[in-house]
Design a protein around this motif. Structure first.
Motif, PDB file in Angstrom:
ATOM      1  N   LEU A   1     -22.287   4.818  11.627  1.00 17.89           N
ATOM      2  CA  LEU A   1     -20.837   4.769  11.387  1.00 17.89           C
ATOM      3  C   LEU A   1     -20.290   3.395  11.734  1.00 17.89           C
ATOM      4  O   LEU A   1     -19.450   2.842  11.033  1.00 17.89           O
ATOM      5  N   GLU A   2     -20.828   2.858  12.844  1.00 18.12           N
ATOM      6  CA  GLU A   2     -20.410   1.533  13.290  1.00 18.12           C
ATOM      7  C   GLU A   2     -20.717   0.491  12.211  1.00 18.12           C
ATOM      8  O   GLU A   2     -19.894  -0.360  11.898  1.00 18.12           O
TER       9      GLU A   2
ATOM     10  N   ARG B   1     -13.181   3.427  15.806  1.00 22.33           N
ATOM     11  CA  ARG B   1     -13.742   4.090  16.978  1.00 22.33           C
ATOM     12  C   ARG B   1     -13.290   5.538  17.139  1.00 22.33           C
ATOM     13  O   ARG B   1     -14.114   6.417  17.402  1.00 22.33           O
TER      14      ARG B   1
ATOM     15  N   ARG C   1     -16.492  12.224  14.699  1.00 26.13           N
ATOM     16  CA  ARG C   1     -17.609  12.585  13.825  1.00 26.13           C
ATOM     17  C   ARG C   1     -18.918  12.722  14.600  1.00 26.13           C
ATOM     18  O   ARG C   1     -19.759  13.576  14.279  1.00 26.13           O
ATOM     19  N   VAL C   2     -19.101  11.866  15.634  1.00 24.91           N
ATOM     20  CA  VAL C   2     -20.309  11.991  16.459  1.00 24.91           C
ATOM     21  C   VAL C   2     -20.309  13.337  17.165  1.00 24.91           C
ATOM     22  O   VAL C   2     -21.333  14.033  17.216  1.00 24.91           O
TER      23      VAL C   2
ATOM     24  N   ALA D   1     -23.796   7.225  16.430  1.00 26.88           N
ATOM     25  CA  ALA D   1     -22.649   6.402  16.048  1.00 26.88           C
ATOM     26  C   ALA D   1     -23.061   5.133  15.308  1.00 26.88           C
ATOM     27  O   ALA D   1     -22.250   4.525  14.618  1.00 26.88           O
TER      28      ALA D   1
ATOM     29  N   GLU E   1     -12.231   7.736  14.952  1.00 29.09           N
ATOM     30  CA  GLU E   1     -12.842   8.634  13.964  1.00 29.09           C
ATOM     31  C   GLU E   1     -14.339   8.800  14.255  1.00 29.09           C
ATOM     32  O   GLU E   1     -14.899   9.883  14.113  1.00 29.09           O
ATOM     33  N   ARG E   2     -14.944   7.677  14.684  1.00 31.15           N
ATOM     34  CA  ARG E   2     -16.363   7.672  15.008  1.00 31.15           C
ATOM     35  C   ARG E   2     -16.656   8.727  16.075  1.00 31.15           C
ATOM     36  O   ARG E   2     -17.569   9.537  15.931  1.00 31.15           O
ATOM     37  N   ASP E   3     -15.840   8.692  17.127  1.00 26.55           N
ATOM     38  CA  ASP E   3     -16.062   9.628  18.235  1.00 26.55           C
ATOM     39  C   ASP E   3     -15.988  11.065  17.759  1.00 26.55           C
ATOM     40  O   ASP E   3     -16.794  11.909  18.150  1.00 26.55           O
TER      41      ASP E   3
ATOM     42  N   VAL F   1     -16.483   2.263  10.558  1.00 29.06           N
ATOM     43  CA  VAL F   1     -15.598   3.401  10.826  1.00 29.06           C
ATOM     44  C   VAL F   1     -14.887   3.162  12.163  1.00 29.06           C
ATOM     45  O   VAL F   1     -15.535   2.816  13.144  1.00 29.06           O
TER      46      VAL F   1
END
Lengths: 350, 307
Positions: A100-101, A107, A113-114, A97, A109-111, A105
């Motif tokens: 992305l952070e 949170r 994509r991770v 992450a 969407e981050r989750d 990005v």
């Protein structure tokens, strides 16, 4: 049009020339390998593409944009390091992450994509593991996911498989190739392992002493090496001393007791090169180099023969097809097809 | 078992000869521990036990030490606010010195670690150099720098215009804290240095390639990884500062008492050995509790991440 372009790039450290006059263009989606022994400048080249080092000459362009003055943090490249360089105080998911952070990005969407990235490298369920509690292969996958999750323009791989054991390395090669094909990221791999370069890449850049020796597909570089260095670095090569004799009306290539019609090209003393697996045994009286087998080594799927020939030592590799193979001490004739043979003048290029 | 036989056994186990491994493994050369054990018992355990016992003895102006068991000294420490104040001062000074050592020592170690070959060794020597000099000499150096109103530090600060009049450093807590922080700095630098050695040299590049700026790398990547080093360095500095004697006695003088200087005075000036022993034992117990406690917290906090 080329996507990543190195234009006469050079790097000097004081007096020492690490990379000299290197030009290379990589197409979008291509998998290219920089292959060479340690100290050949391949890692330096990668570091310059990544932006950790500034070239002392030339320029690097990505998608038409000059990268030379762009900071590494702004280049948007994904890098997998030899040591993986995972953040040991973060879990696998936090590691992935991070990029992305940094890009802001959100949170949610981050989750997502991770999770996708973890699934892509086959590590679902490992999100909350710390790197120290993962195996080398798993750490490698996290590193790959971390580099790819930011959707980089170019993926740079710095000897990524060299810390894995042989079996795992083979599996990862196949998987790495599969992932790269699926997502289509332009990839530059640095490696000293010729089988790895051949297994993975669309094209191989063979480097030596800071210079490019040859650029070509794996098949090309193996079958038609541009220089003695390439033929020795990629696989094994037998070398025999011979001579091309040109007389009125005929040209003969002579090595020991056998002869072939000589191709157009060099004359006088020459070096004949043949790959060990292209050589066959002929017990008859065919046109072959006379040899005695000094050593026979069984390697499972193939046999390895060390021979003493009339033109010097040679090695022969034979597939283990179940046929009877000559024994140690036996006298044989080494034969090969004329088109499998390379010829170059002694002391010159092919 | 004779001594020579046990020595031979030890040599064999240190360099295991092929085929003899089982034998030396089965019979560990325990007797070899004896010399160290005897020394340890003689110079640590016995004096410690005697000090604890001493703290329960009585003392009178004209009678000296009376070999009876009494809680008088402990009661005196418990009921007299003077001792509260003194212990509070001791731990306040130690805490502040630790904080300063961490604030300066951690960046110092980081910069040192990034230096190139000849300078790295040179500056490491400069930082560790003070360890080669007696603590008393180093502290006297600070006394010269602080020394009254015309001390170098005050002169320099006034010349730059930071302060109008001289600040009293000598015989103040501030002076003791500054001098202690300097004296203890090498321990902090070494501890952080050791933590930095375990940081992957490519890790900053990795963070950089993911788009992190320098400040983010420091805060999110480097600092969490060297934190165990900072904390263990902190424990060392705190323990040494709280039990320091030379620096508080030279910079702090006779009036600014800390636990170590008070115990010393009770022993050598007042000759009230039992009370001095009680102060020393209390300092030891407090330090052991603090160290063991913070160590447990650090280990629990970082066990998941680091091994």
């Amino acid at each position: 049009m080329s996507f990543l372009e190195l234009n006469r790039v050079g790097k000097r450290f004081g007096e020492h020339v690490a990379v000299e006059d290197m030009s290379l263009s990589v197409a979008k989606g291509e998998f290219i390998s920089l292959l060479g022994p340690s100290g050949c400048g391949k890692t330096t080249t990668l570091q310059m593409i990544a932006g950790f080092m500034d070239p002392t000459a030339g320029s690097i362009c990505l998608n038409g944009r000059d990268l030379t003055s762009v900071k590494p943090a702004k280049r948007g490249l994904g890098i997998v390091f030899q040591s993986y360089a995972l953040f040991p105080h973060m879990t696998a998911a936090e590691n992935i992450a991070f990029g992305l952070e940094m890009r802001g990005v959100p949170r949610a969407e981050r989750d997502v994509r991770v999770r996708e990235a973890l699934a892509m490298v086959g590590l679902d369920g490992y999100a909350d593991r710390y790197p120290r509690r993962m195996s080398g292969g798993q750490q490698q996958r996290v590193a790959l996911a971390r580099a790819l999750v930011i959707k980089p323009d170019v993926l740079l791989l710095d000897e990524p498989l060299s810390n894995l054991d042989a079996k795992l390395r083979e599996d990862m090669q196949i998987e790495l190739r599969q992932i790269q094909r699926n997502i289509g990221t332009t990839t530059v791999l640095v490696t000293h392992d010729q089988t790895e370069a051949m297994a993975l890449s669309d094209r191989i850049v063979v480097m030596s002493k800071g210079r490019i020796e040859q650029i070509g597909t794996p098949h090309e570089t193996y079958e038609r090496p541009a220089s003695p260095f390439v033929s020795h670095f990629l696989g094994k090569t037998n070398e025999f001393q011979g001579e091309v004799i040109r007389r009125a009306g005929e040209a003969l290539l002579v090595a020991g007791s056998c002869q072939w019609p000589a191709p157009v090209g060099p004359s006088g003393p020459v070096t004949i090169t043949v790959r060990p697996e292209k050589v066959g045994f002929d017990s008859g009286s065919g046109n072959g180099v006379k040899a005695r087998i000094t050593n026979r080594i069984f390697q499972g799927n193939h046999w390895l023969f060390q021979c003493e020939t009339e033109c010097g030592p040679a090695i022969v590799v034979r597939q283990n097809t179940g046929e009877a193979q000559p024994a140690e001490g036996e006298n044989v004739c080494l034969v090969w097809r004329a088109e499998d043979m390379g010829i170059r003048s002694v002391g010159g290029a092919s | 078992m004779s001594t020579s036989a046990s020595v031979t056994a030890a040599q064999e186990s240190a360099v295991p000869a092929p085929g003899k491994q089982e034998r030396s493994g089965a019979r560990a050369p325990w007797p070899l521990l004896l010399p160290a054990l005897i020394l340890f018992v003689a110079v640590v355990i016995v004096p410690l036990a005697m000090t604890v016992l001493l703290s329960f003895h009585n003392w009178g102006q004209y009678t000296g030490i009376e070999f009876v068991i009494t809680l008088k000294n402990w009661h005196e420490i418990w009921s007299d606010p003077y001792f509260y104040e003194m212990f509070a001062r001791t731990f306040r000074i130690a805490g502040l010195a630790t904080l300063i050592a961490a604030l300066f020592g951690a960046p110092e170690a980081y910069i040192l670690n990034r230096m190139r070959a000849p300078w790295k060794g040179f500056f490491l020597l400069i930082i560790l150099g003070p360890l080669l000099i007696s603590v008393v000499a180093r502290t006297l150096g600070w006394a010269l720098l602080f020394g009254g109103n015309s001390g170098l530090v005050n002169k320099a600060l006034m010349a730059v215009g930071v302060i109008d009049g001289p600040i009293p450093f000598m015989f103040t807590e501030a002076g003791v804290v500054i001098a202690l922080a300097h004296v203890m700095m090498p321990f902090m630098v070494l501890s952080v240095w050791a933590a930095l050695q375990r940081v992957d040299p490519q890790i900053e590049n990795a963070a950089l390639s993911l788009g992190a700026g320098q400040m983010t790398i420091m805060r999110r990547i480097i600092l969490p990884q060297i934190m165990p080093g900072v904390l263990s360095g902190g424990i060392i500095v705190f323990a040494l500062s709280a039990s320091a004697f030379a620096t508080p006695s030279i910079i702090g003088g006779r009036r600014l008492k800390v636990a170590a200087t008070l115990a010393y005075d009770e022993f050598l000036n007042t000759l009230n050995w039992p009370l001095g022993a009680a102060v020393a034992v209390l300092l030891l117990v407090a330090l052991v509790l603090i160290i063991v406690g913070s160590n447990a917290i650090i280990e629990r906090r970082y066990s998941e991440v680091f091994r």
